[in-house]
Design a protein around this motif. Structure first.
Motif, PDB file in Angstrom:
ATOM      1  N   VAL A 290       0.855  -1.190   0.000  1.00  0.00           N
ATOM      2  CA  VAL A 290       0.000   0.000   0.000  1.00  0.00           C
ATOM      3  C   VAL A 290       0.888   1.236   0.000  1.00  0.00           C
ATOM      4  O   VAL A 290       1.820   1.353   0.789  1.00  0.00           O
ATOM      5  CB  VAL A 290      -0.927   0.022   1.222  1.00  0.00           C
TER       6      VAL A 290
ATOM      7  N   TYR B 151      -5.190   5.023  -2.315  1.00  0.00           N
ATOM      8  CA  TYR B 151      -4.298   3.881  -2.121  1.00  0.00           C
ATOM      9  C   TYR B 151      -3.681   3.453  -3.439  1.00  0.00           C
ATOM     10  O   TYR B 151      -4.385   3.261  -4.429  1.00  0.00           O
ATOM     11  CB  TYR B 151      -5.064   2.690  -1.547  1.00  0.00           C
TER      12      TYR B 151
ATOM     13  N   PHE C 220      -5.392  -6.368  -3.125  1.00  0.00           N
ATOM     14  CA  PHE C 220      -6.006  -5.524  -2.106  1.00  0.00           C
ATOM     15  C   PHE C 220      -7.507  -5.768  -2.001  1.00  0.00           C
ATOM     16  O   PHE C 220      -8.070  -5.901  -0.910  1.00  0.00           O
ATOM     17  CB  PHE C 220      -5.730  -4.055  -2.469  1.00  0.00           C
TER      18      PHE C 220
ATOM     19  N   THR D 205      -1.878   0.233  -4.859  1.00  0.00           N
ATOM     20  CA  THR D 205      -1.764  -1.150  -4.383  1.00  0.00           C
ATOM     21  C   THR D 205      -1.787  -2.112  -5.562  1.00  0.00           C
ATOM     22  O   THR D 205      -1.545  -1.706  -6.717  1.00  0.00           O
ATOM     23  CB  THR D 205      -2.904  -1.451  -3.392  1.00  0.00           C
TER      24      THR D 205
END
Lengths: 456, 242
Positions: free
Chosen positions: A104, A124, A130, A126
């Motif tokens: 992240v 975020y 996730f 990612t």
């Protein structure tokens, strides 16, 4: 007297009065049946409860970089850049208790669509993992892929609140928004999740490949980050970002040999990430998962025995505790019901066995006259009681299992067959038979053959 | 030594604080292969003596030698073994297991022997016994489907299944009509003559006692008459011989 003959004698005696045997064992049938049904329905509910709690993130683990201090002033959690995307990959591959792990990278900036703008609470960077970790489904569109992450494709997924603020109910998927002047294509819309346990709106979110957030949005350019990472990463070969683009400038430093890498590992990892989000296989796997992750990370970070961790791990202790206490209460409740019903059934057995001993006094006297010893009589009546209980138990298991299947069929309740409950029921019904059959059997064995023969 | 030897057998029951002497020193001997009738009015101690002879009870005093063993002080379990191996019982009220076939009734004592008979062997032996008492065609009948005489014959077959040397019959004809009684008693005689089984008949009926070679008369806890008698029953004899 041999055991099988005792069994045969007991069965024969029960067959002489099948109706009464049935009625006697009814208590056990109902008792065991209800226990089995409740265990199966209960464990089914408990499973679905577990899934529900897990979807709230009870098995989610967070790994944050550790803290640093300069001149005695601590910089707080996350002030060391000690985690890398390679750490995350190693965790996903090296920890059997983990279901998935995702890096992240956080950012906070303005996003713009047309004449509207918004600063999502959470932004975020990612990987697609996730969504799996957070058990987050998509309302529409397709998620970005690992390839998008690798190539830092300019795509993103929006949360419901963010989409509402930017698009005002218009279709968001397929539109292009600008984040810090980087155009991102909206590929999907997340399902609504609502507020989390502390009241934060979880739908106010933008998710993009972490390479995009880190290198395109958060300021640093890909080329200079890449330059340092090629020299800085201790596992350059597995660094997915070594050569994202063929047009990279040549390395400034000569490549180091394996021996050099091992002898003087670089302590600074330039392509650092803010945190790692991981999901354990189940709530029960949280503790072992944390141990495995600690081992993997310490090895990767070349930490000596005497050095502390350069990262922090967090689990959702509050939710896990809620979960385990729910399960415990449920199990205890079922156990109480089981005990009460079995005691009631056992008393029924004892009652009828006592009547049966009185009724069959002459038979007992006769058996003694032709050579049965006290222990033969004791064994015979004990076997009768145990047989009654076992037959009752078997019927109860069938009844309970059938009942729970019906419940599953018609009420659509989740049901789970529990072999433990079945084995336990068999043992318990035999135990009830012995416990409650012993007194009548003992009474029978204590009869005086002379009196018994003359009994009217 | 005779097959059965009683030496000064006493039996006293204790009812609360009161001691009730029932047998007051009984001595008798019965040879193997005899057919003896134990006669006496009710309350004479006849049943008590029968219980002691049948190893169902043990005497307060005295010695009881059965087949060379002093059995009077045996533990209940050893007495059960003696009953199983050496004694057969026939009762007034037959004492058959209800709702159980004649064959299974007869085979029942085999469950308690130390011999390891298989089920097939046990059933074969039971069938032989039933054939011997003339019930070859009633093997699978239950007691409720049999007449009184047939039931008593099942009981006799059951008593004989372990091939005991002694057969006790406690009022065996008490529940039977005179014709059937004669049949049953005839069977006892036959067993006594042909197989050499010692038969001990317990009865209060002089007509039944007449079938025996010898009568032992009990009165008030003592044997009053032990001679061989083929004549009619003697009158009650007060005093008597200790």
């Amino acid at each position: 007297m041999k055991a099988y003959r005792t069994v045969k004698t007991a069965l024969r005696a029960l067959r002489r009065n099948p109706m009464r045997a049935m009625l006697t064992t009814l208590g056990i049938v109902i008792g065991i049946g209800s226990v089995i049904a409740m265990m199966e329905i209960g464990s089914g509910s408990s499973q679905s409860l577990q899934r529900a709690i897990a979807s709230m993130g009870a098995n989610v683990l967070m790994i944050m970089p550790g803290s640093t201090a300069s001149s005695g002033v601590s910089q707080g959690a996350g002030s060391v850049a000690s985690l890398t995307p390679q750490d995350c990959q190693a965790l996903a591959e090296g920890c059997p208790s983990l279901r998935a792990a995702a890096p992240v990278v956080r950012a906070r900036t303005q996003i713009v669509y047309g004449s509207r703008n918004w600063a999502p609470n959470q932004m975020y960077g990612t990987t697609p993992a996730f969504l799996e970790i957070r058990s987050w489904t998509l309302a529409s569109g397709q998620p970005f892929t690992d390839r998008d992450v690798l190539t830092a494709n300019r795509v993103c997924i929006l949360g419901q609140t963010t989409a509402q603020e930017l698009f005002q109910g218009e279709e968001a998927v397929g539109k292009e928004i600008r984040v810090n002047n980087v155009p991102l294509l909206v590929v999907a819309l997340l399902a609504r999740k609502g507020a989390n346990m502390v009241g934060m709106d979880q739908d106010d979110i933008l998710i993009a490949p972490w390479t995009v957030v880190k290198y395109r949005i958060a300021g640093s350019t890909l080329s200079n980050a890449n330059q340092s990472s090629s020299g800085g990463s201790s596992s350059g070969a597995s660094n997915l970002l070594s050569k994202p683009f063929p047009s990279d400038p040549p390395d400034l430093y000569p490549a180091r040999s394996d021996v050099q890498t091992r002898n003087s590992p670089q302590l600074v990892r330039f392509s650092s990430i803010d945190s790692i989000l991981a999901a354990a296989q189940s709530v029960a796997h949280v503790k072992p998962a944390m141990e495995e992750m600690r081992t993997v990370l310490r090895r990767r970070h070349n930490l000596r025995e005497d050095k502390g961790d350069d990262f922090d791990m967090r689990d959702m202790t509050e939710m896990t505790n809620t979960f385990s206490s729910t399960t415990r209460v449920m199990t205890n409740l079922l156990l109480c019901v089981a005990l009460i019903s079995l005691v009631v059934g056992g008393v029924g057995i004892m009652n009828i066995m006592l009547v049966s001993v009185t009724e069959r006094t002459r038979e007992i006297g006769l058996r003694m006259a032709v050579g049965a010893r006290k222990r033969d009589i004791l064994r015979q009546f004990l076997f009768e009681a145990v047989t009654l209980c076992l037959v009752g138990g078997a019927m109860g298991i069938a009844l309970g299992h059938g009942g729970s299947l019906l419940v599953q069929q018609f009420l659509r309740w989740p049901v789970e067959t529990s072999p433990t409950a079945i084995v336990a029921s068999v043992l318990v019904s035999a135990g009830v038979g012995i416990a409650f059959g012993f007194y009548p059997a003992w009474k029978a064995s204590r009869l005086d053959p002379i009196e018994a023969l003359r009994y009217e | 030594m005779n097959f059965i030897e009683l030496h000064n057998i006493c039996k006293t029951y204790t009812m609360g604080d009161i001691q009730v002497p029932v047998l007051k020193g009984v001595s008798a001997s019965i040879a193997a292969g005899e057919c003896v009738a134990l006669v006496g009015a009710s309350g004479s101690g006849k049943t008590t003596l029968m219980n002691i002879l049948g190893c169902l009870d043990h005497p307060t005093e005295g010695e009881y030698w059965l087949d060379g063993e002093e059995v009077s002080q045996f533990s209940p379990d050893r007495r059960a073994l003696v009953r199983n191996h050496k004694l057969g019982f026939v009762f007034q009220n037959f004492n058959l297991l209800a709702r159980t076939s004649a064959l299974e009734n007869v085979a029942m004592p085999l469950s308690y022997t130390s011999e390891n008979l298989s089920d097939r062997q046990a059933r074969r032996r039971a069938r032989e016994m039933l054939c011997r008492v003339g019930l070859a065609d009633r093997l699978e009948h239950e007691p409720s489907q049999l007449s009184g005489g047939q039931q008593q014959r099942v009981a006799i077959a059951r008593a004989l299944i372990n091939r005991p040397p002694v057969l006790f019959a406690d009022e065996p004809t008490g529940n039977l009509d005179s014709h059937t009684s004669a049949e049953i008693l005839q069977m006892f005689r036959q067993l006594n003559r042909e197989d050499g089984i010692t038969v001990i008949l317990v009865t209060h009926d002089a007509d039944v006692a007449r079938w025996a070679d010898r009568r032992i008369r009990i009165h008030d806890g003592l044997i009053v008459e032990g001679e061989a008698a083929t004549s009619g029953p003697g009158g009650p004899n007060e005093g008597g011989r200790p």
